[in-house]
Scaffold this active site. Structure first.
Site, mmCIF file in Angstrom:
data_model
loop_
_atom_site.group_PDB
_atom_site.id
_atom_site.type_symbol
_atom_site.label_atom_id
_atom_site.label_comp_id
_atom_site.label_asym_id
_atom_site.label_seq_id
_atom_site.Cartn_x
_atom_site.Cartn_y
_atom_site.Cartn_z
ATOM 1 N N ASP A 14 0.861 -1.181 0.000
ATOM 2 C CA ASP A 14 0.000 0.000 0.000
ATOM 3 C C ASP A 14 0.899 1.232 0.000
ATOM 4 O O ASP A 14 1.645 1.454 0.957
ATOM 5 C CB ASP A 14 -0.878 0.033 1.255
ATOM 6 C CG ASP A 14 -1.919 -1.078 1.279
ATOM 7 O OD1 ASP A 14 -1.605 -2.200 0.841
ATOM 8 O OD2 ASP A 14 -3.044 -0.839 1.756
ATOM 9 N N LYS A 57 -7.008 2.770 -3.417
ATOM 10 C CA LYS A 57 -7.369 2.849 -1.998
ATOM 11 C C LYS A 57 -7.758 4.284 -1.671
ATOM 12 O O LYS A 57 -7.049 5.225 -2.033
ATOM 13 C CB LYS A 57 -6.180 2.387 -1.142
ATOM 14 C CG LYS A 57 -6.420 2.428 0.362
ATOM 15 C CD LYS A 57 -5.193 1.885 1.083
ATOM 16 C CE LYS A 57 -5.301 2.072 2.598
ATOM 17 N NZ LYS A 57 -4.077 1.592 3.295
ATOM 18 N N LYS A 81 -10.119 -0.492 -2.488
ATOM 19 C CA LYS A 81 -9.964 -0.639 -1.042
ATOM 20 C C LYS A 81 -10.534 0.610 -0.383
ATOM 21 O O LYS A 81 -10.059 1.722 -0.604
ATOM 22 C CB LYS A 81 -8.498 -0.825 -0.643
ATOM 23 C CG LYS A 81 -8.307 -0.979 0.869
ATOM 24 C CD LYS A 81 -6.878 -1.346 1.208
ATOM 25 C CE LYS A 81 -6.644 -1.362 2.723
ATOM 26 N NZ LYS A 81 -5.257 -1.755 3.066
#
Length: 298
Positions: free
Chosen positions: A151, A214, A250
Site C-alpha cells: 500500500d 485505496k 480498497k
C-alpha cells in the site's frame, strides 16, 4: 514494470490528457453524493444480512499502524486472529494484515492463520513525501521480508501541480519493485475532495499498474466518503470497459461500523456489480470494523 505501467509511464503530456478524455467527467461533489446516497437508501437494507457481514469480514485489511506498535503487539495481534477461528460458524479470516514495513518479518513469523496475506505500507506512508529512490528501496525491502501486498501513497503534490509524468514514472518504478506483490495506490480522496481530482488520481494509478485504488491512509480528517467511492467505482468501471482489466477498490479511512461498511458495499455492488464482491477486488481497510462486525454477528 508490467505492460500497463510501461506503456503509460514513457509518454508525453498529450497522452495523459488523451487518457483523461476517455472517461466521462466526474459529477460535481453534491451530485456524486446524492447519487451515492440514493443507492444506499434504496438497497443497503437488503444487504444488511449475516451473510453479507461475514463476507465483509473476509474483505478486511486489518491495520496495525499505530506509531506505538511493538514487536509484542504484532505477536498479540496474530494470536487474537488465531483464537478467533471457529468462534462464529462459517466466518472467513480477514483478507490481510497491514503493518509498517519494519514489522513485516515479525508478522510473517507470528501469523499462523491460513489464508491471511501480509500487507505493508511503503513510500513514506502516510504522506508519500520523500525521494522516489527511498520509496523504491522501502518497497523492495518489504517485499524481500515477505510482504505480499504493498500500500503506497500517490504524490498528491505532483497531482495538484499536474505533473502527471512524475506520478506515472514513480508509480511504475514502485510497481516494478513490488515484484509479484499486489500494488494498492492510496489517493487520499478526503484530502482531494474534488471529484475531478479523485478521478484523475485513479486514472493515473490504474494506468501505472495499480491492482487496487485505496481511498485513504486513515490519517486525514476526511477518510472514505460515499461520493468518493461512487466516483471511484464509476472510474474503475470505465477502465474495465477500456482495458478488460478489473482493478480492485480498497475503502479505508474511518470505516468503523458495520452499517458504514454495508453502505459502501452496496455502492460497489450497484455500480460495479457482483464480480467485484470478493476479496480479490474489494477490501476494507480498518482497525476496528472487525470488532463491530463480530458484535453484530454474535
Amino acid at each position: 514494470m508490467d505492460e500497463r505501467s510501461q506503456e503509460f509511464a514513457a509518454v508525453n503530456e498529450d497522452r495523459y490528457q488523451e487518457a483523461f478524455k476517455k472517461f466521462e467527467p466526474a459529477p460535481e461533489h453534491d451530485k456524486a453524493m446524492r447519487l451515492a446516497l440514493d443507492i444506499v437508501e434504496k438497497h443497503a437494507k437488503e444487504n444488511f444480512t449475516p451473510e453479507t457481514l461475514k463476507k465483509i469480514y473476509g474483505m478486511i485489511d486489518l491495520a496495525q499502524l499505530d506509531p506505538l506498535t511493538t514487536t509484542d503487539g504484532i505477536w498479540c495481534l496474530a494470536d487474537r486472529l488465531a483464537n478467533a477461528e471457529g468462534q462464529i460458524p462459517d466466518l472467513p479470516t480477514v483478507a490481510a494484515v497491514c503493518v509498517y514495513p519494519n514489522h513485516v518479518r515479525t508478522l510473517r513469523q507470528a501469523l499462523t492463520t491460513e489464508g491471511i496475506r501480509i500487507a505493508a505500507v511503503t513510500g513514506a506512508f502516510p504522506t508519500g513525501q520523500t525521494f522516489t529512490e527511498v520509496k523504491i528501496a522501502e518497497t523492495a525491502l518489504a517485499r524481500e521480508d515477505g510482504a505480499e501486498e504493498i500500500d503506497t501513497v500517490m504524490n498528491l503534490g505532483c497531482l495538484l501541480e499536474e505533473d502527471y509524468e512524475a506520478i506515472a514514472d514513480e508509480l511504475a518504478e514502485i510497481k516494478s519493485a513490488c515484484g509479484d506483490a499486489s500494488l494498492k495506490v492510496i489517493i487520499e480522496s478526503g484530502a482531494l475532495h474534488e471529484p475531478r481530482l479523485i478521478q484523475r488520481a485513479a486514472i493515473l494509478a490504474m494506468y501505472s499498474g495499480a491492482e487496487f485504488i485505496k481511498t485513504s491512509t486513515g490519517t486525514t480528517k476526511i477518510g472514505a466518503s460515499p461520493d468518493a467511492v461512487y466516483v471511484l467505482c464509476q472510474t474503475i468501471k470505465r477502465y474495465y470497459e477500456l482495458t478488460d482489466y478489473r482493478v480492485g477498490l480498497k475503502i479505508s479511512g474511518g470505516v468503523r461500523a458495520a452499517e458504514e461498511a454495508v453502505a459502501f458495499y452496496t455502492i460497489v455492488k450497484e455500480v460495479l456489480g457482483e464480480r467485484w464482491l470478493d476479496k480479490t477486488h474489494l477490501r476494507f481497510g480498518a482497525s476496528r470494523l472487525n470488532e463491530d462486525l463480530l458484535r453484530k454477528l454474535e
